[in-house]
Design a protein around this motif. Structure first.
Motif, PDB file in Angstrom:
ATOM      1  N   GLU A 190       0.847  -1.204   0.000  1.00  0.00           N
ATOM      2  CA  GLU A 190       0.000   0.000   0.000  1.00  0.00           C
ATOM      3  C   GLU A 190       0.876   1.244   0.000  1.00  0.00           C
ATOM      4  OE1 GLU A 190      -3.476  -0.754   3.110  1.00  0.00           O
ATOM      5  OE2 GLU A 190      -1.484  -1.283   3.835  1.00  0.00           O
ATOM      6  N   PRO A 191       0.451   2.284  -0.688  1.00  0.00           N
ATOM      7  CA  PRO A 191       1.196   3.545  -0.587  1.00  0.00           C
ATOM      8  C   PRO A 191       0.831   4.225   0.725  1.00  0.00           C
ATOM      9  CG  PRO A 191      -0.716   3.811  -1.998  1.00  0.00           C
ATOM     10  CD  PRO A 191      -0.716   2.387  -1.553  1.00  0.00           C
ATOM     11  N   ASN A 192       1.782   4.843   1.341  1.00  0.00           N
ATOM     12  CA  ASN A 192       1.510   5.655   2.521  1.00  0.00           C
ATOM     13  C   ASN A 192       0.580   4.938   3.518  1.00  0.00           C
ATOM     14  OD1 ASN A 192       1.748   7.908   4.074  1.00  0.00           O
ATOM     15  ND2 ASN A 192       0.129   9.040   3.017  1.00  0.00           N
ATOM     16  N   PRO A 193       0.972   3.737   3.951  1.00  0.00           N
ATOM     17  CA  PRO A 193       0.032   2.900   4.731  1.00  0.00           C
ATOM     18  C   PRO A 193      -0.165   3.410   6.150  1.00  0.00           C
ATOM     19  CG  PRO A 193       2.190   1.886   4.667  1.00  0.00           C
ATOM     20  CD  PRO A 193       2.293   3.126   3.821  1.00  0.00           C
ATOM     21  N   PRO A 194      -1.204   2.948   6.800  1.00  0.00           N
ATOM     22  CA  PRO A 194      -1.399   3.306   8.209  1.00  0.00           C
ATOM     23  C   PRO A 194      -0.242   2.796   9.068  1.00  0.00           C
ATOM     24  CG  PRO A 194      -3.308   2.126   7.332  1.00  0.00           C
ATOM     25  CD  PRO A 194      -2.243   2.065   6.299  1.00  0.00           C
ATOM     26  N   TYR A 195      -0.107   3.398  10.224  1.00  0.00           N
ATOM     27  CA  TYR A 195       0.880   2.958  11.217  1.00  0.00           C
ATOM     28  C   TYR A 195       0.451   1.593  11.767  1.00  0.00           C
ATOM     29  CZ  TYR A 195       3.335   2.872  15.676  1.00  0.00           C
ATOM     30  OH  TYR A 195       4.109   2.504  16.737  1.00  0.00           O
ATOM     31  N   ARG A 196       1.392   0.649  11.876  1.00  0.00           N
ATOM     32  CA  ARG A 196       0.963  -0.701  12.272  1.00  0.00           C
ATOM     33  C   ARG A 196       1.847  -1.313  13.342  1.00  0.00           C
ATOM     34  NH1 ARG A 196      -0.789  -1.623   6.740  1.00  0.00           N
ATOM     35  NH2 ARG A 196      -3.046  -1.478   6.905  1.00  0.00           N
ATOM     36  N   ARG A 197       1.178  -1.880  14.340  1.00  0.00           N
ATOM     37  CA  ARG A 197       1.891  -2.724  15.311  1.00  0.00           C
ATOM     38  C   ARG A 197       1.261  -4.103  15.336  1.00  0.00           C
ATOM     39  NH1 ARG A 197       2.918   0.700  20.791  1.00  0.00           N
ATOM     40  NH2 ARG A 197       3.900   2.465  19.774  1.00  0.00           N
ATOM     41  N   LEU A 198       2.082  -5.066  15.510  1.00  0.00           N
ATOM     42  CA  LEU A 198       1.605  -6.443  15.564  1.00  0.00           C
ATOM     43  C   LEU A 198       1.729  -6.930  17.007  1.00  0.00           C
ATOM     44  CD1 LEU A 198       0.685  -8.926  13.884  1.00  0.00           C
ATOM     45  CD2 LEU A 198       3.095  -9.556  13.718  1.00  0.00           C
ATOM     46  N   TYR A 199       0.630  -7.438  17.539  1.00  0.00           N
ATOM     47  CA  TYR A 199       0.619  -7.889  18.936  1.00  0.00           C
ATOM     48  C   TYR A 199       0.835  -9.395  18.971  1.00  0.00           C
ATOM     49  CZ  TYR A 199      -1.003  -3.202  19.550  1.00  0.00           C
ATOM     50  OH  TYR A 199      -1.066  -1.832  19.538  1.00  0.00           O
ATOM     51  N   LEU A 200       1.953  -9.817  19.534  1.00  0.00           N
ATOM     52  CA  LEU A 200       2.279 -11.248  19.559  1.00  0.00           C
ATOM     53  C   LEU A 200       1.557 -11.935  20.705  1.00  0.00           C
ATOM     54  CD1 LEU A 200       6.052 -11.202  18.613  1.00  0.00           C
ATOM     55  CD2 LEU A 200       4.028 -10.882  17.213  1.00  0.00           C
ATOM     56  N   GLN A 201       1.627 -13.249  20.706  1.00  0.00           N
ATOM     57  CA  GLN A 201       0.909 -14.041  21.706  1.00  0.00           C
ATOM     58  C   GLN A 201       1.815 -15.133  22.262  1.00  0.00           C
ATOM     59  OE1 GLN A 201      -2.216 -13.808  22.908  1.00  0.00           O
ATOM     60  NE2 GLN A 201      -2.635 -11.971  21.682  1.00  0.00           N
ATOM     61  N   GLY A 202       1.435 -15.642  23.418  1.00  0.00           N
ATOM     62  CA  GLY A 202       2.017 -16.882  23.922  1.00  0.00           C
ATOM     63  C   GLY A 202       3.466 -16.787  24.370  1.00  0.00           C
ATOM     64  N   LEU A 203       3.989 -15.569  24.551  1.00  0.00           N
ATOM     65  CA  LEU A 203       5.385 -15.434  24.991  1.00  0.00           C
ATOM     66  C   LEU A 203       5.438 -15.422  26.510  1.00  0.00           C
ATOM     67  CD1 LEU A 203       6.439 -12.626  22.486  1.00  0.00           C
ATOM     68  CD2 LEU A 203       6.732 -15.113  22.243  1.00  0.00           C
ATOM     69  N   ASP A 204       6.606 -15.637  27.039  1.00  0.00           N
ATOM     70  CA  ASP A 204       6.791 -15.498  28.480  1.00  0.00           C
ATOM     71  C   ASP A 204       6.951 -13.999  28.765  1.00  0.00           C
ATOM     72  OD1 ASP A 204       7.803 -15.250  31.028  1.00  0.00           O
ATOM     73  OD2 ASP A 204       9.025 -17.074  30.896  1.00  0.00           O
ATOM     74  N   PRO A 205       6.047 -13.396  29.545  1.00  0.00           N
ATOM     75  CA  PRO A 205       6.111 -11.949  29.725  1.00  0.00           C
ATOM     76  C   PRO A 205       7.432 -11.482  30.315  1.00  0.00           C
ATOM     77  CG  PRO A 205       4.470 -12.961  31.214  1.00  0.00           C
ATOM     78  CD  PRO A 205       4.936 -14.027  30.270  1.00  0.00           C
ATOM     79  N   ASN A 206       8.096 -12.367  31.060  1.00  0.00           N
ATOM     80  CA  ASN A 206       9.305 -11.943  31.770  1.00  0.00           C
ATOM     81  C   ASN A 206      10.606 -12.231  31.035  1.00  0.00           C
ATOM     82  OD1 ASN A 206       7.726 -11.094  33.970  1.00  0.00           O
ATOM     83  ND2 ASN A 206       7.470 -13.256  34.532  1.00  0.00           N
ATOM     84  N   ARG A 207      10.508 -12.893  29.935  1.00  0.00           N
ATOM     85  CA  ARG A 207      11.742 -13.182  29.190  1.00  0.00           C
ATOM     86  C   ARG A 207      12.062 -12.052  28.217  1.00  0.00           C
ATOM     87  NH1 ARG A 207      13.710 -18.503  29.311  1.00  0.00           N
ATOM     88  NH2 ARG A 207      12.177 -20.054  29.956  1.00  0.00           N
ATOM     89  N   ILE A 208      13.341 -11.958  27.893  1.00  0.00           N
ATOM     90  CA  ILE A 208      13.762 -10.985  26.879  1.00  0.00           C
ATOM     91  C   ILE A 208      14.034 -11.738  25.583  1.00  0.00           C
ATOM     92  CG2 ILE A 208      15.585  -9.363  26.222  1.00  0.00           C
ATOM     93  CD1 ILE A 208      15.828  -8.650  29.163  1.00  0.00           C
ATOM     94  N   TYR A 209      13.473 -11.229  24.510  1.00  0.00           N
ATOM     95  CA  TYR A 209      13.605 -11.901  23.214  1.00  0.00           C
ATOM     96  C   TYR A 209      14.397 -11.039  22.237  1.00  0.00           C
ATOM     97  CZ  TYR A 209       9.819 -14.959  24.841  1.00  0.00           C
ATOM     98  OH  TYR A 209       9.049 -15.844  25.551  1.00  0.00           O
ATOM     99  N   GLN A 210      15.163 -11.763  21.429  1.00  0.00           N
ATOM    100  CA  GLN A 210      15.827 -11.123  20.299  1.00  0.00           C
ATOM    101  C   GLN A 210      15.021 -11.482  19.051  1.00  0.00           C
ATOM    102  OE1 GLN A 210      19.565 -12.869  19.183  1.00  0.00           O
ATOM    103  NE2 GLN A 210      20.348 -10.907  18.513  1.00  0.00           N
ATOM    104  N   ILE A 211      14.825 -10.506  18.166  1.00  0.00           N
ATOM    105  CA  ILE A 211      14.053 -10.778  16.952  1.00  0.00           C
ATOM    106  C   ILE A 211      14.943 -10.602  15.735  1.00  0.00           C
ATOM    107  CG2 ILE A 211      12.082 -10.107  15.546  1.00  0.00           C
ATOM    108  CD1 ILE A 211      10.669  -9.141  17.964  1.00  0.00           C
ATOM    109  N   ASN A 212      15.052 -11.634  14.915  1.00  0.00           N
ATOM    110  CA  ASN A 212      15.920 -11.625  13.725  1.00  0.00           C
ATOM    111  C   ASN A 212      17.240 -10.933  14.068  1.00  0.00           C
ATOM    112  OD1 ASN A 212      13.769 -12.866  12.552  1.00  0.00           O
ATOM    113  ND2 ASN A 212      13.221 -11.211  11.187  1.00  0.00           N
TER     114      ASN A 212
END
Ligand code: GLA
Length: 739
Positions: free
Chosen positions: A672-694
């Motif tokens: 899309e041109p000039n798309p809306p601002y987007r955040r993706l809400y993940l699921q099922g993670l351990d809230p207290n752990r720290i994750y590295q992404i790619n």
């Protein structure tokens, strides 16, 4: 203790659910409650209460307030004042269709036995299940009905079935025999159904229940592409992650009907089982009829949770235990690579290439047998096509095995071509009504699987090939539905038993083969998802989701399928572009990012790929192998639906059981041109752990990714890594816990 019995009351309690019914004043069973777990009491007067309404039939003159239509019933009969649809119908020799199933006794057993002759759930460890059997009897016909309930407390699953036995001295005609009836006290539900078509299976539709009947069903002799036997009732505010839902499914592959009836008082009756249309069963004295099992599952934590608990349940209590936890091999199938145009030399080239890049199983699809060079001949002739394999199929199998690959073969056991040796020998084995035209479909006809000689023939033919080739895998296809149904083996009064007997014949052949060859992995297929159901899953832990291999339309198909079936069941292949079903050209990375979420396979001529492309495939395979356990058996979460919200964006995620690794697939169909601002809400993670992404520099807490979300930047040409197009883009996010 999870099953309580208190005088007239039965309470089946699982970790999060309660199922309650009682014996009513007339001796029949009345439903009280199914939903979130409640405390046990010895009586629930409030739940059993009824009001007397005008213009209603009542049970007796002196009990005017006992009005069957006002009651929630457990297994309703026809024609006695409950004018809603019944769960069963039986006709007595005098032509009457009235019966009263009165409570006799009950039995509780630890564990769960398999059903004879039908695919069914089981509990290898008896501590994991408890079974309640209630015996009911009609005093006039001496029809005995046993209602069976098994709870698997850990999964919040209830399995139901009914067994009919004629204890009288005259034959009865069973005209309907539902697996399950459930009366709910309101109609404030959305109904999620999974309808579709060939190459467009499991398209989720969500509607609010309305007054009157609504149903999905099949009369095709198979569960069908058009209507999957699974359905869900969810509260209107239920989302993937919150709220109440009840899942229903049948462990059955033939004609079925899932009926929902919302009555005049806004209560809901659900009846699931064999389709009563074109069904009767003659119950001779002392003979029995067992219905297929119905699966019911409750959650108050949203649809993702429902799918997860069902998926985990099937792995433990339905699937062939030999394969339940076994990683599924990465396969290459020659269908879209060659169709019918192949010989040993051509295939061996594909196999050599496959072996080099890490593929584990070669599947030889249609066309290896008889004289088959197109779809007009040879079904039924399960011996090698000499022209294509001059040294025999065993010789070819040996070559494949010598390369270190497993070997699989395609069969379509239930079918016959008129141009075949089998047809010349046994024209009488074809399903068809006397003096009637035979309706072809895909140029083929159907074998009468109700006949034991047909099943025996197929068993011997297929066994011989398995033994000759040391076969590792079978793709069992079924490419047409039943027409002109009739068996010369059945007397006129039993002709309407055909559909059910047909599928029992299919199950019998599966049973014989899987018992004799427990190590052979079966993948079921019916022009893709035409028989994608739990009956098949019992024998074939894997199934071909759809003939549609286009990554973009597959998103919907796999997303829809995931509501009721686990990823380990879903065969998902990377094929060539332009795609054979849609003509769409998608990036190879996108095709992979869709096919990873299931049992990965390839279905293209890899000998035609460039060496950079082959290197890419090799990397895909290495990546998949590293995370295969999670892709096939991890917890699956649907994040963004193609069926709701913005259909241009689709996302899903798998997480391992320790919550240390997660993989997210994010699919943007059109850029899309000039798309809306987007955040993706993940699921099922351990809230207290720290994750590295790619390779992102910033790290994230699990709670941050789940509650605040992950910012997804727009796609710009300068940042793209796709070959030809910014459309059909897929991104994979690999999350690894650092702590
Ligand atoms: C069906 C299957 C395909 C392929 C062909 C072979 O359509 O779904 O995957 O096996 O048959 O004829």
């Amino acid at each position: 203790m999870t099953i309580y019995v208190d005088k007239n009351l039965f309470h089946l309690q699982t970790r999060n659910s309660s199922y309650l019914f009682q014996i009513m004043a007339n001796g029949e069973l009345g439903q009280l409650y199914y939903g979130r777990r409640i405390h046990h009491k010895s009586a629930y007067h409030n739940l059993a209460q009824r009001e007397q309404h005008d213009a209603m039939a009542s049970w007796t003159l002196d009990q005017p307030d006992f009005q069957p239509e006002m009651l929630k019933q457990e297994y309703a009969s026809l024609g006695k004042g409950d004018f809603r649809y019944p769960a069963y119908q039986v006709q007595a020799p005098d032509g009457s269709r009235i019966s009263e199933l009165v409570y006799q006794d009950y039995q509780i057993t630890q564990g769960k036995q398999r059903l004879p002759h039908l695919p069914s759930t089981f509990a290898n460890d008896p501590q994991t299940a408890q079974t309640l059997s209630i015996t009911l009897m009609d005093a006039v016909t001496h029809l005995q009905v046993q209602l069976n309930y098994t709870i698997f407390p850990k999964f919040d699953v209830l399995i139901r079935s009914a067994a009919f036995k004629n204890q009288g001295i005259h034959s009865l005609m069973l005209k309907q025999a539902a697996s399950c009836q459930l009366d709910l006290p309101d109609a404030h539900y959305d109904w999620l159904q999974f309808s579709g078509a060939w190459a467009r299976e499991c398209q989720l539709q969500r509607h609010h229940l309305h007054c009157g009947q609504q149903a999905t069903s099949s009369l095709r002799g198979a569960s069908s592409h058009q209507a999957n036997p699974a359905m869900i009732l969810a509260r209107p505010d239920t989302t993937e992650n919150t709220g109440e839902a009840i899942g229903f499914n049948l462990i059955y592959s033939g004609n079925f009907a899932n009926q929902i009836d919302v009555d005049q008082f806004q209560t809901t009756r659900i009846i699931t089982g064999i389709n009563p249309e074109d069904f009767t069963w003659q119950l001779k004295p002392q003979s029995s009829f067992q219905t297929p099992e119905a699966v019911i599952s409750y959650t108050n934590q949203g649809l993702n949770n429902l799918s997860q608990q069902l998926g985990a349940f099937y792995q433990q209590h339905l699937v062939n235990q030999h394969f339940a936890q076994q990683l599924r091999p990465i396969l290459i199938n020659n269908w879209e690579a060659t169709y019918f145009d192949f010989d040993e030399t051509k295939l061996l080239k594909i196999c050599r290439q496959a072996q080099k890049i890490g593929i584990e199983l070669f599947v030889l699809d249609d066309g290896w047998f008889g004289q088959r060079d197109d779809d007009t001949t040879s079904l039924g002739d399960w011996f090698v096509n000499q022209r294509k394999f001059p040294h025999g199929i065993d010789h070819f199998a040996q070559k494949v095995h010598d390369l270190g690959l497993q070997f699989g073969l395609w069969f379509e056991p239930e079918m016959i071509s008129q141009a075949s040796r089998l047809y010349q020998q046994h024209p009488d084995w074809v399903v068809g009504a006397p003096h009637r035209h035979l309706t072809p479909s895909r140029n083929q006809f159907v074998l009468d699987m109700t006949r034991t000689d047909v099943v025996q023939y197929l068993y011997e033919q297929i066994s011989a090939i398995i033994e000759q080739t040391h076969l590792d895998y079978i793709k069992w296809d079924m490419n047409r539905n039943l027409t002109e149904i009739y068996s010369t083996q059945l007397p006129p009064v039993q002709q309407q038993e055909f559909n059910h007997r047909y599928i029992l014949g299919v199950y019998h052949l599966y049973e014989l083969l899987t018992t004799k060859f427990p190590q052979v992995l079966f993948e079921s297929c019916a022009s893709g998802g035409g028989r994608f159901d739990l009956g098949m899953m019992y024998y074939a832990p894997q199934a071909w989701v759809s003939d549609n291999t286009d990554a973009i339309t597959r998103l919907k198909i796999q997303y829809g399928t995931s509501y009721n079936y686990p990823l380990a069941m879903m065969g998902a292949h990377i094929s060539a572009v332009p795609n054979d079903q849609t003509g769409r050209i998608t990036p190879l990375a996108t095709r992979a990012a869709v096919a990873y979420f299931g049992d990965l396979g390839y279905e293209l001529d890899i000998t035609k790929l460039s060496s950079p492309e082959l290197q890419t495939l090799k990397k895909q395979i290495q990546f998949y192998k590293k995370y295969r356990q999670i892709f096939q058996f991890g917890k699956f979460y649907r994040l963004l639906s193609p069926f709701a919200g913005d259909p241009n964006l689709v996302s899903w995620q798998v997480v391992n059981s320790q919550q240390t690794v997660a993989i997210v697939g994010y699919y943007r169909i059109l850029n899309e041109p000039n798309p809306p601002y987007r955040r993706l809400y993940l699921q099922g993670l351990d809230p207290n752990r720290i994750y590295q992404i790619n390779d992102l520099e910033e790290n994230f807490y699990g709670d941050e990714l789940m509650h605040a979300g992950l910012f997804i930047p727009r796609l710009l040409h300068s940042t793209m890594h796709v070959e030809q197009t910014a459309d059909f883009n897929a991104q994979l996010f690999l999350l690894r816990a650092l702590s």
